[in-house]
Design a protein around this motif. Structure first.
Motif, short mmCIF file in Angstrom:
data_model
loop_
_atom_site.label_atom_id
_atom_site.label_comp_id
_atom_site.label_asym_id
_atom_site.label_seq_id
_atom_site.Cartn_x
_atom_site.Cartn_y
_atom_site.Cartn_z
N VAL A 1 0.85 -1.18 0.00
CA VAL A 1 0.00 0.00 0.00
C VAL A 1 0.89 1.23 0.00
CG1 VAL A 1 -1.71 1.32 1.29
CG2 VAL A 1 -1.86 -1.19 1.21
N VAL B 1 -10.89 0.95 6.05
CA VAL B 1 -9.93 1.32 5.01
C VAL B 1 -9.08 2.50 5.45
CG1 VAL B 1 -9.71 2.25 2.68
CG2 VAL B 1 -11.27 0.38 3.11
N TRP C 1 -12.85 6.29 -0.04
CA TRP C 1 -11.40 6.37 0.02
C TRP C 1 -10.79 5.89 -1.29
CZ3 TRP C 1 -9.16 8.01 4.68
CH2 TRP C 1 -10.04 8.08 5.78
N LEU D 1 -7.55 3.90 -2.35
CA LEU D 1 -6.43 3.10 -1.86
C LEU D 1 -5.55 2.75 -3.06
CD1 LEU D 1 -6.47 0.25 0.71
CD2 LEU D 1 -5.46 -0.18 -1.51
N THR D 2 -4.26 3.00 -2.94
CA THR D 2 -3.32 2.75 -4.04
C THR D 2 -2.26 1.76 -3.58
OG1 THR D 2 -3.66 4.99 -4.90
CG2 THR D 2 -1.71 3.81 -5.65
N SER E 1 -5.08 1.65 -8.32
CA SER E 1 -5.89 2.35 -7.33
C SER E 1 -7.31 1.82 -7.32
CB SER E 1 -5.91 3.86 -7.61
OG SER E 1 -4.62 4.41 -7.50
N VAL F 1 -3.46 5.98 1.18
CA VAL F 1 -4.90 5.85 1.45
C VAL F 1 -5.42 7.27 1.63
CG1 VAL F 1 -6.69 4.87 2.90
CG2 VAL F 1 -4.54 3.63 2.59
#
Length: 434
Positions: free
Chosen positions: A211, A284, A222, A224-225, A271, A214
């Motif tokens: 990760v 998350v 959100w 998240l990548t 993402s 975020v």
């Protein structure tokens, strides 16, 4: 694999035990007994094929779409349940007592051994429970991971019980060729489970992710990548999704399907736009950068790659914007010259994700609870709104891509068909089926 070939392959697999039984089973019995055996054979075969229709085989789900695969999985499970429940009641009389030497070919009775019948009775009781729990799982206060484990174990138990019952209690199942056939098909079903729960995690374990960020997009959404950890990344098409596992072992059941929101041409990072809804999604925002992640995919056929329609319509409801923003980003990165129109529905204004990016496009925002002074559309995405946004020519020539709540997609699909949009120009992805 083409949908037509998939249908042919499915029908051939389901019919195979029935055909072989007919060829090697000896003299026929009265129609009612033959119908009972036939329904039992079909039910068992369809149950075994359910393991393959689980949605985790790309050659199947990517060929016809995950939503079509899962809908077919559900329909066939209910059909198999109906056959299985009807099957024992068509036999004349209840077999009981000792051996019956006057019926050596089992033309009058199936078996007289209760131990052979008991496995069929157990499956008869477990199978309806399994199907009903699947239908009502969204209404149950059970974690998705727990339900998934129960569903897999229950299906495996039913398959094992039916294998014993078919071979030892069935007139045809006891024939050597049928015993081998049933064993091979049951082995295939178990093998599909081993593939999903053992081989895929082993493969993913060597292709971990980390990760990188975020970020909060809206009060409850959100981004998240993740970035590949020591490998080249994931090859996917804009609009597809993966099963995402964050912070757990590669073998953990704590994975969930999420659409990819980044574009394939944007680089190796991937993402996701995730809305707080369930057990995992509510946490998350607490995920720390550097956390390990695993991706199983890509899956789905919500892609315009290779399409040549003159325009693209993107229609999203809520978090359904995720795969559509991926498509939009890919079009912009590849200088796709086609015109794009977007309809994006939400309940509140602060639920609109990626607004800065979308404002640069021909976008229509729709709110069911708009604030005072709202200048956009109000209410729901319906036929009247679509008629205001799209021209008659666009309805007939453009490709329409949608993702969102089932009721929204039903309304949109029905209106598109009514306005003359070819079904081949309508792409949708559903994650709820009941």
């Amino acid at each position: 694999m083409k949908p037509a070939w998939l249908i042919v392959a499915y029908l051939a697999a389901v019919a195979l035990p029935l055909i072989v039984s007919w060829l090697v089973g000896g003299p026929p019995r009265p129609f009612r007994e033959e119908l009972a055996s036939g329904l039992g054979i079909l039910a068992f075969t369809m149950i075994l094929m359910e393991f393959v229709l689980s949605g985790r085989f790309k050659s199947i789900s990517n060929g016809v779409g995950m939503d079509v695969t899962m809908r077919f999985h559900q329909m066939m499970a209910r059909t198999a349940l109906a056959f299985a429940l009807l099957h024992p009641f068509l036999y004349r009389g209840a077999p009981s007592g000792g051996q019956r030497p006057w019926d050596p070919t089992r033309q009058l009775t199936i078996t007289t051994d209760f131990s052979d019948l008991s496995t069929g009775i157990a499956a008869f009781l477990i199978l309806p429970t399994l199907v009903l729990l699947a239908i009502g799982r969204t209404q149950l206060d059970v974690k998705y991971e727990t339900w998934r484990l129960m569903h897999g174990i229950g299906a495996l138990l039913v398959a094992a019980l039916l294998l014993h019952h078919t071979i030892y209690a069935g007139r045809y199942g006891s024939l050597p060729v049928m015993t081998w056939l049933w064993g091979a098909m049951t082995g295939m079903a178990i093998g599909s489970l081993l593939y999903v729960y053992l081989l895929v995690p082993l493969r993913d374990k060597a292709r971990g992710w980390r990760v990188t960020s975020v970020n909060r997009l809206t009060p409850k959404q959100w981004e998240l990548t993740v970035t590949p950890d020591g490998h080249s990344g994931l090859e996917f098409k804009a609009g597809q999704f993966v099963w995402l596992n964050v912070g757990h072992s590669a073998f953990s059941l704590k994975e969930n399907p999420f659409s990819i929101s980044s574009a394939p041409s944007a680089g190796p990072e991937v993402s996701f736009i995730i809305k707080e809804l369930g057990d995992f999604t509510r946490t998350v925002g607490q995920i720390e950068p550097g956390s390990v992640a695993y991706l199983d995919g890509p899956y789905g056929s919500l892609s315009i790659e290779g399409r040549d329609e003159p325009g693209v319509a993107l229609i999203a409801g809520g978090v359904g914007i995720a795969p559509l923003i991926s498509i939009l980003r890919q079009m912009r990165l590849t200088d796709d010259p086609r015109k794009v129109k977007i309809i994006y529905g939400n309940r509140l204004e602060d639920q609109i994700a990626c607004r800065d990016e979308l404002d640069a496009e021909d976008v229509t925002y729709v709110l069911t609870e708009p604030p005072q002074g709202w200048q956009g559309a109000r209410g729901f995405i319906d036929a009247a709104l679509m008629d205001r946004v799209f021209s008659p020519t666009e309805f007939k020539e453009w490709i329409f891509v949608m993702c969102g709540p089932a009721i929204m997609m039903n309304i949109v699909e029905d209106h598109l068909i009514a306005r003359g949009t070819p079904s081949s120009h309508i792409l949708s992805e559903r994650f709820d089926y009941d």
